[in-house]
Design a protein around this motif. Structure first.
Motif, mmCIF file in Angstrom:
data_model
loop_
_atom_site.group_PDB
_atom_site.id
_atom_site.type_symbol
_atom_site.label_atom_id
_atom_site.label_comp_id
_atom_site.label_asym_id
_atom_site.label_seq_id
_atom_site.Cartn_x
_atom_site.Cartn_y
_atom_site.Cartn_z
ATOM 1 N N ASP A 138 0.821 -1.208 0.000
ATOM 2 C CA ASP A 138 0.000 0.000 0.000
ATOM 3 C C ASP A 138 0.859 1.264 0.000
ATOM 4 O O ASP A 138 0.478 2.284 -0.581
ATOM 5 N N PHE A 139 2.012 1.186 0.635
ATOM 6 C CA PHE A 139 2.846 2.375 0.740
ATOM 7 C C PHE A 139 3.670 2.611 -0.525
ATOM 8 O O PHE A 139 4.149 3.721 -0.747
ATOM 9 N N LEU A 140 3.801 1.579 -1.357
ATOM 10 C CA LEU A 140 4.379 1.812 -2.681
ATOM 11 C C LEU A 140 3.402 2.635 -3.525
ATOM 12 O O LEU A 140 3.793 3.584 -4.213
ATOM 13 N N GLY A 141 2.118 2.278 -3.449
ATOM 14 C CA GLY A 141 1.104 3.047 -4.167
ATOM 15 C C GLY A 141 0.961 4.454 -3.624
ATOM 16 O O GLY A 141 0.804 5.418 -4.381
ATOM 17 N N THR A 142 1.038 4.581 -2.303
ATOM 18 C CA THR A 142 0.927 5.903 -1.694
ATOM 19 C C THR A 142 2.092 6.792 -2.110
ATOM 20 O O THR A 142 1.897 7.971 -2.440
ATOM 21 N N PHE A 143 3.290 6.263 -2.092
ATOM 22 C CA PHE A 143 4.446 7.059 -2.506
ATOM 23 C C PHE A 143 4.343 7.455 -3.978
ATOM 24 O O PHE A 143 4.727 8.564 -4.370
ATOM 25 N N GLN A 203 10.522 7.354 4.168
ATOM 26 C CA GLN A 203 9.402 6.949 5.010
ATOM 27 C C GLN A 203 8.672 5.746 4.412
ATOM 28 O O GLN A 203 8.312 4.802 5.129
ATOM 29 N N SER A 204 8.444 5.792 3.105
ATOM 30 C CA SER A 204 7.732 4.691 2.443
ATOM 31 C C SER A 204 8.539 3.401 2.512
ATOM 32 O O SER A 204 7.974 2.313 2.725
ATOM 33 N N ALA A 205 9.862 3.503 2.333
ATOM 34 C CA ALA A 205 10.709 2.311 2.428
ATOM 35 C C ALA A 205 10.622 1.700 3.820
ATOM 36 O O ALA A 205 10.567 0.463 3.973
ATOM 37 N N TYR A 206 10.600 2.541 4.854
ATOM 38 C CA TYR A 206 10.471 2.036 6.222
ATOM 39 C C TYR A 206 9.104 1.370 6.422
ATOM 40 O O TYR A 206 8.999 0.287 7.024
ATOM 41 N N TYR A 239 12.442 3.000 -5.687
ATOM 42 C CA TYR A 239 12.365 3.828 -6.890
ATOM 43 C C TYR A 239 11.345 3.310 -7.898
ATOM 44 O O TYR A 239 10.819 4.058 -8.726
ATOM 45 N N LYS A 240 11.040 2.009 -7.852
ATOM 46 C CA LYS A 240 10.093 1.448 -8.813
ATOM 47 C C LYS A 240 8.676 1.984 -8.591
ATOM 48 O O LYS A 240 7.823 1.896 -9.485
ATOM 49 N N ALA A 241 8.434 2.545 -7.394
ATOM 50 C CA ALA A 241 7.114 3.105 -7.102
ATOM 51 C C ALA A 241 6.849 4.387 -7.893
ATOM 52 O O ALA A 241 5.727 4.906 -7.866
ATOM 53 N N LEU A 242 7.859 4.920 -8.604
ATOM 54 C CA LEU A 242 7.634 6.093 -9.445
ATOM 55 C C LEU A 242 6.728 5.758 -10.624
ATOM 56 O O LEU A 242 6.179 6.666 -11.256
ATOM 57 N N TYR A 263 1.713 1.489 -9.911
ATOM 58 C CA TYR A 263 1.444 1.230 -8.492
ATOM 59 C C TYR A 263 0.249 2.034 -7.987
ATOM 60 O O TYR A 263 -0.366 1.655 -6.983
ATOM 61 N N ILE A 264 -0.071 3.133 -8.653
ATOM 62 C CA ILE A 264 -1.284 3.883 -8.292
ATOM 63 C C ILE A 264 -2.516 3.058 -8.665
ATOM 64 O O ILE A 264 -3.479 2.950 -7.884
ATOM 65 N N VAL A 265 -2.474 2.459 -9.857
ATOM 66 C CA VAL A 265 -3.600 1.639 -10.317
ATOM 67 C C VAL A 265 -3.811 0.450 -9.389
ATOM 68 O O VAL A 265 -4.936 0.165 -8.950
ATOM 69 N N THR A 266 -2.731 -0.245 -9.069
ATOM 70 C CA THR A 266 -2.864 -1.416 -8.188
ATOM 71 C C THR A 266 -3.292 -1.022 -6.776
ATOM 72 O O THR A 266 -3.992 -1.783 -6.099
ATOM 73 N N PHE A 267 -2.906 0.168 -6.340
ATOM 74 C CA PHE A 267 -3.312 0.648 -5.015
ATOM 75 C C PHE A 267 -4.824 0.778 -4.937
ATOM 76 O O PHE A 267 -5.459 0.315 -3.969
ATOM 77 N N PHE A 268 -5.444 1.378 -5.956
ATOM 78 C CA PHE A 268 -6.895 1.556 -5.935
ATOM 79 C C PHE A 268 -7.619 0.240 -6.212
ATOM 80 O O PHE A 268 -8.714 0.012 -5.684
#
Length: 762
Positions: free
Chosen positions: A66-71, A321-324, A254-257, A261-266
């Protein structure tokens, strides 16, 4: 600018290169210096957003993905709104160096032929000749959108309403930002020491906020001198900690750029993911200060600071923060303090607390600037404005506004007790300001920049959709604190509308009831026998004709001063008016009687004594240069008239001002009209400064003449009106005959001489 032209003209000479290089180096160094100063004023809120973004997101049972999508959402929001929209588009829509909602509104007004009236609110033909008036190519016809707004009063009022709403929301943002920032920083105490409860954190935050608002009186330059080093330390240390967390916890962040990941988050979170946007939007808080604080700095300095310092620093902090949180998803409520290495926890707590104090500064400074613009354009009741810099006229401070913000900020803090409601209210204010800015920028594109319609549609589609989605999420939090910015906006908008509506009604009354030409002859001939030494300035909204208040004055004072100047202080919707374009002067056809329209931009400064000297000096030049003195043989030659002007000034200046009150009729006036004029406007007028208070005239030199404006029946000409007058006090410096002493209960005697008239229309 002259230096650039000279060096450009010597491009082929040997001396041009050193001179041009030196000039560029000086400009570059100045830009870098100002960019550094913006850190402590403009970017505090945006730079410290990692303190509160993740804690305000309502995840029920978050997973690492979820935090990959959030980032990814945070990255694209900062890139599209912060970098693309504000840095590359919005900052170019300045009004000669001034930014903010009302600067956009005034810029549009300069290109629209609206509200053409005979008083100071109307546009004059001379406006387009001002150096700082935004010019258009007169050969080009107005665009279809411009013609649409010019022909429809409803469209003009809608444009004004949108500008007012944006202004009010920005002020609400200035109330919420200090509370959110400081409270988020002080929460670190509770994280490290569980024995400390939330009530203690709230009281500690309140003490910090009081100190912050008390520090505002030292001005932007002093504030930036103290705050910029703090913010610089923050912007260097937090990305380094972010890099440390990336290396330790999740190097593949960095792959969260990728938008994937936004699509998969929703897809994974559905409605919960949509609701989480109410917290994600806070990553862009403070971006509106980039434009609103433009008058405090320069466009290039704000652009450089964001592109090379703020943008990379904030992104690296969020990445860390997202990595943590990918490895520790349950810690998102305390994301910032949890991702700090334990060895530097307390040093970073001190830095974060100081940075949170800095974060509050951007919107506080923006509130000062935007209220000053509103006052100058007569959309806000006058308050004290102190200029804190001799170099930048945009750096202002208002004690009344400052303490009101402090009281409201503390009310928010104690009212919500540091709960999530503050974050919800914060998100509502932020996204509304951005959506309104996008709408006004679209009009600027179509009307002023003449951008192709297809490109303007692309702009409003992209940003309208992006900000609209955010808005739909935060509106679900209306019951949970989101109502607060709306409440503040409604109260402020009602106050602004009531003040402007009341001022317009008074101007309309003066316009309709101005003294006719025949009455002027009789009026001046009756009072001309008794001319007393000195200078008298009658302040009026009329730019032509004799104001009705003059009849009251002559009927009761029964004398005229040696020199009379009908003075209209008119704020033009531009940033500043050059001194040699300040005054529009004319003679009124009677000995010693003149008209002066004093034009000011919304960032210009008025001073009483300096104003009078400037008027007399301009009149002296005007009179001396005239060649039609034979029209008034009794006046004498130009030299004699100039001598009379300076002699009158030496004898002393008296400032005559009207104080209008409204008489409403329940049968002919609706409840809203009575609320606006008889309630809100009267309250504001009685508790705020006079509209010409910016002149800082000594009270003993002021004569107030009150007049009731009856709205019970349509306004009638002055000849059809009967007036009841009563005289209140006597000025020792003005001799009058046939005046009875009187008293007025309930009136404040704040000037040595005051005459109040109650003009009743029958």
């Amino acid at each position: 600018m002259s230096t650039d032209l000279e060096t450009g003209g010597l491009a082929g000479s040997d001396q041009s290169h050193p001179k041009s290089s030196t000039t560029r180096w000086v400009k570059s160094w100045k830009t870098i210096t100002l960019a550094y100063q913006t850190l402590g004023v403009v970017y505090g809120d945006l730079g410290t957003s990692p303190l509160y973004v993740y804690p305000t997101m309502n995840f029920k049972s978050p997973q690492g993905e979820d935090f990959l999508g959030t980032f990814s959402i945070i990255f694209w929001t900062l890139t599209l709104i912060g970098l693309a929209k504000y840095v590359f588009i919005v900052l170019h829509a300045d009004d000669h160096g001034e930014g903010g909602t009302f600067a956009l509104y005034s810029l549009l007004c300069q290109h629209l032929k609206t509200t053409i009236k005979g008083h100071k609110y109307g546009r004059m033909l001379s406006d387009s000749k001002l150096s700082h008036f935004s010019k258009t190519n007169e050969a080009e016809s107005p665009t279809a959108f411009a013609r649409f707004i010019e022909r429809r009063k409803s469209a003009q009022r809608l444009l004004l309403f949108v500008a007012m709403l944006g202004t009010c929301m920005l002020i609400g943002d200035g109330i919420l930002t200090p509370a959110v920032s400081v409270l988020s920083a002080m929460a670190g105490i509770a994280t490290a020491t569980p024995k400390i409860n939330q009530s203690t954190v709230v009281w500690l935050s309140a003490a910090v906020l009081v100190a912050l608002f008390l520090f505002q009186r030292f001005g932007t330059k002093c504030v930036s001198f103290v705050f910029s080093p703090i913010m610089a330390i923050w912007l260097v240390t937090t990305p380094l900690i972010g890099l440390y967390n990336i290396a330790i916890h999740y190097p593949q962040i960095y792959k969260a750029l990728s938008p994937h990941y936004i699509v998969t988050f929703f897809q994974r979170n559905g409605k919960d993911g949509w609701l989480a946007l109410g917290g994600t939007v806070l990553c862009i808080t403070g971006a509106e200060a980039m434009f609103a604080d433009l008058g405090h700095f320069t466009k290039s300095s704000i652009q450089v600071a964001f592109a090379f310092m703020i943008y990379p620093s904030v992104l690296l902090t969020y990445a860390g923060q997202s990595a943590y949180l990918v490895r520790h998803p349950g810690d998102h409520r305390e994301a910032f303090y949890k991702f700090l290495p334990r060895s530097i926890y307390w040093p970073m707590f001190v830095v974060s607390t100081l940075a949170a104090i800095v974060a509050s500064q951007g919107l506080i400074s923006a509130a000062f600037s935007i209220i000053k613009q509103s006052i100058a354009l007569d959309y806000f009741p006058p308050v004290t404005m102190v200029h804190t810099s001799q170099d930048k006229e945009g750096q202002v401070y208002s004690p009344q506004v400052n303490y009101c913000l402090m009281v409201l900020c503390l009310a928010v803090l104690f009212g919500f007790q540091g709960g999530p409601e503050i974050g919800n209210a914060f998100g509502v204010a932020v996204i509304w300001v951005m959506l309104i800015t996008s709408s006004l920028i679209t009009l600027v594109m179509l009307i002023i920049w003449r951008t192709p319609v297809i490109l303007a549609l692309v702009y409003i589609t992209v940003y309208g959709t992006l900000e609209g989605v955010y808005l739909s999420s935060v509106l679900t939090k209306l019951r949970e604190g989101g109502w607060f910015p709306f409440g503040i906006a409604v109260i402020l908008a009602l106050a602004m509308f009531s003040w402007h509506h009341g001022r317009e009604k008074i101007s309309d009354y003066e316009m309709i009831n101005k003294v006719t030409v025949d009455s002027v002859d009789e009026l001046f001939s009756r009072a001309a026998k008794q001319r007393v030494p000195g200078l008298c300035l009658f302040y009026t909204d009329l730019v032509h004709g004799v104001p009705p208040i003059m009849r009251h004055y002559v009927n009761n004072v029964r004398s005229l001063h040696q020199v009379i100047i009908f003075t209209t202080i008119r704020y033009v919707p531009v940033r500043t008016v050059l001194p040699d374009e300040r005054f529009i002067l004319e003679r009124c056809g009677y000995a010693g009687v003149y008209r002066c329209v004093a034009q000011y931009g919304y960032m210009d400064v008025l001073e009483g004594e300096e104003f009078v000297s400037d008027v007399i000096e301009a009149l002296a030049i005007f009179v001396a240069s005239r060649e039609d003195h034979e029209e008034l043989d009794s006046d004498g030659d130009g030299a004699a008239l100039v001598s009379d002007l300076w002699r009158a000034k030496a004898a002393g200046a008296v400032h005559v001002m009207a104080k209008a009150d409204f008489r409403m009729s329940e049968e002919r006036s609706g409840w809203f009209e009575r609320l606006v004029l008889d309630g809100i406007y009267r309250f504001l007028r009685n508790n705020c400064q006079m509209p010409v208070a910016a002149l800082k005239i000594a009270p003993q030199n002021v004569i107030e003449i009150g007049m009731i404006v009856s709205l019970a029946v349509p306004l009638a000409p002055m000849e059809d009106c009967r007036f009841k007058a009563r005289t209140v006090a006597i000025c020792a410096n003005i001799r009058r005959e046939g005046i009875k002493d009187g008293t007025m209960s309930g009136e404040k005697k704040f000037c040595a001489f005051r005459v109040c008239f109650r003009g009743v229309v029958y």
